[in-house]
Motif scaffolding. Sequence first.
Motif, PDB file in Angstrom:
ATOM      1  N   SER B 165       0.843  -1.183   0.000  1.00 33.34           N
ATOM      2  CA  SER B 165       0.000   0.000   0.000  1.00 33.34           C
ATOM      3  C   SER B 165       0.881   1.236   0.000  1.00 33.34           C
ATOM      4  O   SER B 165       1.720   1.425   0.880  1.00 33.34           O
ATOM      5  CB  SER B 165      -0.900  -0.006   1.234  1.00 33.34           C
ATOM      6  N   ALA B 167      -0.002   4.309   0.465  1.00 31.28           N
ATOM      7  CA  ALA B 167      -0.324   5.226   1.559  1.00 31.28           C
ATOM      8  C   ALA B 167       0.396   4.819   2.834  1.00 31.28           C
ATOM      9  O   ALA B 167       0.912   5.657   3.573  1.00 31.28           O
ATOM     10  CB  ALA B 167      -1.836   5.260   1.783  1.00 31.28           C
ATOM     11  N   ARG B 168       0.448   3.487   3.104  1.00 27.40           N
ATOM     12  CA  ARG B 168       1.140   3.032   4.303  1.00 27.40           C
ATOM     13  C   ARG B 168       2.628   3.333   4.231  1.00 27.40           C
ATOM     14  O   ARG B 168       3.237   3.778   5.198  1.00 27.40           O
ATOM     15  CB  ARG B 168       0.955   1.529   4.468  1.00 27.40           C
ATOM     16  N   LEU B 170       4.074   5.674   2.501  1.00 27.43           N
ATOM     17  CA  LEU B 170       4.273   7.118   2.644  1.00 27.43           C
ATOM     18  C   LEU B 170       4.082   7.551   4.091  1.00 27.43           C
ATOM     19  O   LEU B 170       4.795   8.427   4.589  1.00 27.43           O
ATOM     20  CB  LEU B 170       3.296   7.876   1.736  1.00 27.43           C
ATOM     21  N   GLY B 171       3.120   6.936   4.774  1.00 31.89           N
ATOM     22  CA  GLY B 171       2.902   7.257   6.191  1.00 31.89           C
ATOM     23  C   GLY B 171       4.166   6.988   6.980  1.00 31.89           C
ATOM     24  O   GLY B 171       4.616   7.816   7.787  1.00 31.89           O
ATOM     25  N   ARG B 428       3.467  -2.794  12.901  1.00 33.55           N
ATOM     26  CA  ARG B 428       3.562  -4.213  12.570  1.00 33.55           C
ATOM     27  C   ARG B 428       2.176  -4.830  12.476  1.00 33.55           C
ATOM     28  O   ARG B 428       1.888  -5.587  11.549  1.00 33.55           O
ATOM     29  CB  ARG B 428       4.400  -4.897  13.648  1.00 33.55           C
ATOM     30  N   VAL B 429       1.304  -4.490  13.436  1.00 37.11           N
ATOM     31  CA  VAL B 429      -0.045  -5.036  13.427  1.00 37.11           C
ATOM     32  C   VAL B 429      -0.798  -4.571  12.184  1.00 37.11           C
ATOM     33  O   VAL B 429      -1.548  -5.328  11.576  1.00 37.11           O
ATOM     34  CB  VAL B 429      -0.811  -4.615  14.707  1.00 37.11           C
ATOM     35  N   LEU B 430      -0.573  -3.310  11.802  1.00 38.96           N
ATOM     36  CA  LEU B 430      -1.330  -2.750  10.683  1.00 38.96           C
ATOM     37  C   LEU B 430      -0.600  -2.890   9.350  1.00 38.96           C
ATOM     38  O   LEU B 430      -0.994  -2.268   8.364  1.00 38.96           O
ATOM     39  CB  LEU B 430      -1.627  -1.276  10.956  1.00 38.96           C
ATOM     40  N   ASN B 431       0.472  -3.712   9.327  1.00 42.61           N
ATOM     41  CA  ASN B 431       1.198  -3.954   8.071  1.00 42.61           C
ATOM     42  C   ASN B 431       1.799  -2.704   7.455  1.00 42.61           C
ATOM     43  O   ASN B 431       1.795  -2.553   6.236  1.00 42.61           O
ATOM     44  CB  ASN B 431       0.267  -4.589   7.026  1.00 42.61           C
ATOM     45  N   VAL B 432       2.299  -1.804   8.269  1.00 45.30           N
ATOM     46  CA  VAL B 432       2.979  -0.622   7.737  1.00 45.30           C
ATOM     47  C   VAL B 432       4.472  -0.943   7.678  1.00 45.30           C
ATOM     48  O   VAL B 432       5.038  -1.355   8.680  1.00 45.30           O
ATOM     49  CB  VAL B 432       2.745   0.600   8.648  1.00 45.30           C
TER      50      VAL B 432
END
Lengths: 160, 506
Positions: B165, B167-168, B170-171, B428-432
């Motif tokens: 992703s 967006a992730r 870039l975040g 890690r939980v949110l796959n970033v």
Amino acid sequence: MTTGRSLRIGEALLGGGLFALGALIAVETMLTPSAGRGVVGPALFPYLIAAGLMLVALSLLREAFAGHIAHDAGLELDLRAVVLVAAGLAAQFLLIEYLGWIPSAALLFVAVARAFGNRRYLLNAVFGLVLAGGTFAVFNYGLDLNLPIGTVGEWFLPAE
Amino acid sequence: MDTLAALGHGFLVALTPYNLLWSAIGVTVGTAVGVLPGIGPALTVALLLPVTYHLEPTSAFIMFAGIYYGAMYGGSTTSILLNAPGESGSIVTAIDGHAMAKQGRGAQALATAAIGSFIAGTIATAALTFVAPLMVKMALLFGPAEYFALMVLALTTVTAVLGNSLARGLGSLFLGLALGLVGIDMQTGQARLAFGVPELLDGIDTVVVAVGLFAVGETLYVASRFRFEREEVYALKGSKWMSREDWSRSWKPWLRGTLLGFPIGALPAGGSEIPTFLSYLVEKRLAKKPEEFGHGAIEAVAGPEAANNASAAGVLAPLLSLGLPTSATAAIMLAAFQQYGLQPGPTLFDSNPELVWGMIASLYVGNVLLLLLNLPLVGMWVKLLVIPRPWLYAGILVFSTLGAYTLNNNVVDLVILWVIGLVGFGMRVLNVPVAPCVVGLILGPLAEQQFRRALAISQGDATVFITHPISAALLAIAVLLVVGPLVMRRRSRTAASDHAGKTSAV
């Protein structure tokens, strides 16, 4: 237990957190009196990064509400273990200057081992003390780095 | 010819008994720590940083080079026997390597990985020897505008390439850039985002962030999933040696992997993920029995492992000659250079030839040592895999806090480590992906410096970035990398919804 629903909340937290961080940077930069003498002052990049953070955050929030989340099937998380590890680390940085490196690191060792399901506290405490004592010896006497002995430890040192 | 003379001089530095000792310690410790599950090369280098503080820079970097290569070797053992890749470059190896281990061919998988890594590492180090001086020559043509554009490109590739992703990614990148703002502004001396905390004036240390994300965040995540997951280690059994067939199936993938790995690693293209993946696809296309892929094909271990190691050498080319880190591990190496007050780049080759060439020469030496360490002694490293997880992770955190504390001897770094660790757990939980954050943190301030220098030279004319041809080209590539996939995704989505609309109309 974490279901898809609370993951969605986590997703929203991610977007919300990044947005708040961007806003914080923008406000803090606005409040700082600028000392810019060059062509581009020290405020330009903070503003650019703040804007970038907020844009990305909005896009993440949109994804969160549109339903694109990381683990569609939900993800089980043992939050007690997480709290235990985090508490062990917090205890260490709160205590390290008073108790010194060795006891605070041993405490961290026991806490993390417990979070991974090992309940043999005494054995783990011994292991932790040996590991912390060994690193203390190697780093302070071998590598000339200063791990703290702590205010409590200093009571036992011969007075200078 | 100059290059060979310089390299020869480097060997004289690297082969002194004292430096040879540090190289040997580096590769041994690097392998040992790299083998431990949950620890990839980036974290290995970050955790072992304090050990080098008392060394003089040349020996320290010789040791680092050993740690870096050692961690690459060690990481492949973990992914093959445990299916727990420590970093993105080993993910592909884990697929077929672990399948081979399940069939009792773990020893052969480890052997093809080790020999392939040796061959790829040696060829790629030779390539590095000749490419780095060329890059230095090119770098001399670069002004601040070109450097800025190059850094933007590196930041973009690290972000756009990793993870699924944008967006992730870039975040994560912007989080790193934001952390990089903290501290005293290098050009005006003004404090930024320090919130009155004196310890923050020096900025947030890259090593603390890397250890926080890779060690603390990862430990929190593994702790949270520990009750729900089981892992199996497959013992090595049967013949330890590769058969004639294994050899004949391995040597071409080794060479092809090297060819893919080095150039892609040397480009600002996000390190080892792309070359390992490409190598897997190429080998599958060329294999006589492509149906074996995914079920323990030796080519699928030999190729990607070679590509992985070749790209590890490739990454050093822009790091040493341009000061440009293109992977999380390289970002930490750059932080280590800064710790010694050194800035990699063309001037480093002039001012510290002993260090640069000694380090490059030690890579050849380290590779030989690693082959000796990993082929006959692999059984010893495998034992490290069965350390009980409670003690392993407790030990990892003790060493993480040790590393963070000894950086500046203050508690504030431990607090930052804690906060970053919790953020890392959330990511890690949110796959970033975390690599963009680490690279952003160290490249952000450097990019800002070049940006402001460029504008100071052009007297505020912002068009310098697009009127200089090299800078314009680099920026154009960066934009394409972000916009291209977006456009393609949108097009395929509209195509899909068109299709869906038609079928529902029918």
